[in-house]
Design a protein around this motif. Structure first.
Motif, short mmCIF file in Angstrom:
data_model
loop_
_atom_site.label_atom_id
_atom_site.label_comp_id
_atom_site.label_asym_id
_atom_site.label_seq_id
_atom_site.Cartn_x
_atom_site.Cartn_y
_atom_site.Cartn_z
N SER A 1 0.85 -1.19 0.00
CA SER A 1 0.00 0.00 0.00
C SER A 1 0.88 1.24 0.00
O SER A 1 2.10 1.15 0.09
CB SER A 1 -0.92 0.00 1.22
OG SER A 1 -0.16 -0.07 2.41
N ARG A 2 0.25 2.37 -0.09
CA ARG A 2 0.99 3.60 -0.26
C ARG A 2 1.85 3.91 0.96
O ARG A 2 1.39 3.85 2.09
CB ARG A 2 0.03 4.75 -0.51
CG ARG A 2 0.75 6.05 -0.84
CD ARG A 2 -0.24 7.15 -1.17
NE ARG A 2 0.44 8.39 -1.47
CZ ARG A 2 -0.18 9.52 -1.75
NH1 ARG A 2 -1.51 9.56 -1.78
NH2 ARG A 2 0.49 10.62 -2.01
N GLY A 3 3.08 4.23 0.73
CA GLY A 3 4.00 4.64 1.78
C GLY A 3 5.13 5.39 1.14
O GLY A 3 5.09 5.72 -0.05
N ALA A 4 6.17 5.67 1.89
CA ALA A 4 7.32 6.35 1.32
C ALA A 4 8.01 5.45 0.29
O ALA A 4 8.09 4.23 0.46
CB ALA A 4 8.30 6.72 2.42
N GLN A 5 8.47 6.04 -0.78
CA GLN A 5 9.30 5.34 -1.75
C GLN A 5 10.75 5.50 -1.34
O GLN A 5 11.18 6.60 -0.96
CB GLN A 5 9.09 5.91 -3.15
CG GLN A 5 7.67 5.83 -3.67
CD GLN A 5 7.32 4.42 -4.15
OE1 GLN A 5 8.12 3.50 -4.05
NE2 GLN A 5 6.11 4.26 -4.64
N ILE A 6 11.51 4.42 -1.36
CA ILE A 6 12.93 4.51 -1.01
C ILE A 6 13.75 3.78 -2.07
O ILE A 6 13.36 2.73 -2.57
CB ILE A 6 13.24 3.97 0.40
CG1 ILE A 6 12.77 2.52 0.56
CG2 ILE A 6 12.61 4.86 1.46
CD1 ILE A 6 13.13 1.94 1.92
N GLY A 7 14.89 4.37 -2.41
CA GLY A 7 15.76 3.79 -3.42
C GLY A 7 17.22 4.03 -3.11
O GLY A 7 17.57 4.82 -2.21
N ILE A 8 18.07 3.34 -3.85
CA ILE A 8 19.52 3.45 -3.74
C ILE A 8 20.06 4.04 -5.04
O ILE A 8 19.68 3.61 -6.13
CB ILE A 8 20.18 2.07 -3.53
CG1 ILE A 8 19.76 1.45 -2.18
CG2 ILE A 8 21.69 2.16 -3.63
CD1 ILE A 8 20.46 2.03 -0.99
N LEU A 9 20.96 5.00 -4.93
CA LEU A 9 21.71 5.51 -6.08
C LEU A 9 23.19 5.46 -5.72
O LEU A 9 23.65 6.21 -4.85
CB LEU A 9 21.28 6.94 -6.41
CG LEU A 9 21.95 7.57 -7.64
CD1 LEU A 9 21.68 6.73 -8.90
CD2 LEU A 9 21.48 9.00 -7.85
N THR A 10 23.91 4.54 -6.35
CA THR A 10 25.29 4.28 -5.98
C THR A 10 26.20 4.28 -7.20
O THR A 10 25.77 3.95 -8.31
CB THR A 10 25.42 2.92 -5.25
OG1 THR A 10 26.79 2.64 -4.97
CG2 THR A 10 24.85 1.79 -6.09
N ARG A 11 27.45 4.65 -6.98
CA ARG A 11 28.47 4.56 -8.02
C ARG A 11 29.08 3.15 -8.06
O ARG A 11 29.94 2.87 -8.89
CB ARG A 11 29.55 5.61 -7.78
CG ARG A 11 29.12 7.01 -8.19
CD ARG A 11 30.07 8.09 -7.68
NE ARG A 11 31.42 7.96 -8.14
CZ ARG A 11 31.95 8.60 -9.19
NH1 ARG A 11 31.19 9.41 -9.92
NH2 ARG A 11 33.21 8.44 -9.51
N ASN A 12 28.65 2.28 -7.18
CA ASN A 12 29.07 0.89 -7.19
C ASN A 12 28.33 0.14 -8.30
O ASN A 12 27.46 0.70 -8.96
CB ASN A 12 28.76 0.26 -5.82
CG ASN A 12 29.74 -0.83 -5.43
OD1 ASN A 12 30.11 -1.66 -6.24
ND2 ASN A 12 30.16 -0.82 -4.17
#
Length: 206
Positions: A94-105
């Motif tokens: 259900s709707r909640g915060a979206q979380i993601g990773i942005l890495t140079r790896n």
């Protein structure tokens, strides 16, 4: 604090040194790869002939994978991610915060790092962007790619990182920038909307 989190429900995290405790010796890696010490690793590799760069990228992947297997979570990382995305949200989708990773790896190494830290459950594979998914930070492309996938605008987003490139990418994308520096020195504070020494400071504000 010069930014409010009230309407910001898209959180993008750097990984190494932000969600994890930094153990990278970047100068040591440059010496092993034979790269100049005064250039970032990826940018230095891009300046080499393609065949030579390809071999060094393989060597870099192996070095980073060893580091990934030894990674440990930053203090407060799990608590922050749980606050943003509680188990009942993840289970119900259900709707909640979206979380993601942005890495140079690389993506495989990012996934290995998150697994070693016990944080993999928070990040579906499509929300982990690596140097192979988009131009690496300080490019803003990765942030916009994540936001596009979430159908969200930059004014709903936060970029959290521990290095100049994280902050520059966030600023260029129009995201709020949170700068983690456990030392409290903050050499790039002018690029940050919120400087913090622990992730718990964010958790307390949510």
């Amino acid at each position: 604090m010069s930014v409010s989190f009230d309407r910001r429900d898209c959180w993008i995290f750097d990984m190494d040194g932000t969600l994890t405790i930094s153990i990278h010796d970047f100068d040591g890696i440059k010496r092993i790869l034979g790269l100049p010490l005064d250039r970032p690793i990826l940018e230095a590799l891009n300046e080499l002939p393609a065949a030579q760069a390809a071999l060094l990228h393989q060597q870099l992947d192996a070095l980073e994978l060893d580091i990934a297997h030894r990674a440990t979570a930053q203090v407060g990382a799990r608590e922050l991610l749980t606050k943003l995305r509680p188990p009942w949200w993840r289970a119900s989708r259900s709707r909640g915060a979206q979380i993601g990773i942005l890495t140079r790896n690389s993506k495989p190494n990012a996934q290995a790092t998150l697994a070693a830290c016990g944080l993999a459950e928070f990040f579906p594979t499509e929300s982990i962007l690596s140097r192979h998914c988009c131009p690496p930070k300080p490019s803003l492309d990765g942030i916009w790619q994540l936001l596009s996938g979430w159908s969200a605008s930059p004014d709903r987003s936060v970029m959290v990182g521990d290095y100049l490139f994280d902050l520059e990418a966030g600023r260029r994308a129009g995201s709020a920038t949170v700068y983690l520096d456990p030392t409290g020195e903050f050499p790039w504070q002018d690029r940050a909307d919120l400087p913090i020494t622990t992730l718990a400071e964010i958790t307390a504000m949510l």
